[in-house]
Design an enzyme around this catalytic site. Sequence first.
Site: not given
Ligand code: DX5
Ligand code: ZN
Length: 221
Positions: A32, A34, A136, A141-142, A144, A174, A196-197
Amino acid sequence: MVKIAPSILSADFVRLENEINKVQKAGADILHLDVMDGHFVPNLTFGLPIIKSIKDHASIPIDVHLMVTNPENFLKELCEWKIDYVSFHQEVNSKEPKHIKLLKENGVKAGLAINPATPVESIFPLISLLDFVLIMSVNPGFGGQSFMPIVYEKIKTLKIFAAKINPSLEIEVDGGINDKTAPKLISIGADILVAGSYIFADDDYKTKIQLLRNSKSCSTI
Ligand code: DX5
Ligand code: ZN
């Protein structure tokens, strides 16, 4: 079987090639990516040249999540490079049917992403055209951030609606996904989990991916 899509947003960008090799070896199904433009979201990541390098290197499907105000600036190249999954946001009020058509004509799976505050009903008119919907579970945007449980109802509503008019629609979730939030998502029918995190937090990506994938059996729901 649910697909696990590590988000490289939480990877070590200096060692990106190693990180990609490592998550692939660890059993990731999809990678994935971003893309953030510093406008649609208050953060900036990477753009087309890095996507191309990753696509050339990766051996698993690539999923490009466009958190950008102008998705049309990316679509031509993403189609040319045969990116596997591409989503852009419903909130940008772009020319959705046109973009979806372009992606699909080029063999790219087309998705619409929706923010936590956006009602899932707002994309119902487009469901028959889409290959997937990205829900979402944090504000984009971020990495974690904490998972927002309001998405459970949205997924259930979408599942019921899609069963009637587009049963092969995939649902991707996500944001804030870990071994605590994954079980219920799997049990209500999420097809792709982005993390992600949770995956990149420590060295053992394989265990993390397995914990996410198999978390249904531990569910108490
Ligand atoms: C957030 C991103 C995600 C993000 C997920 O805006 O679209 O893909 O990387 O990260 P975690 O799994 O850490 O919430
Ligand atoms: Zn994403």
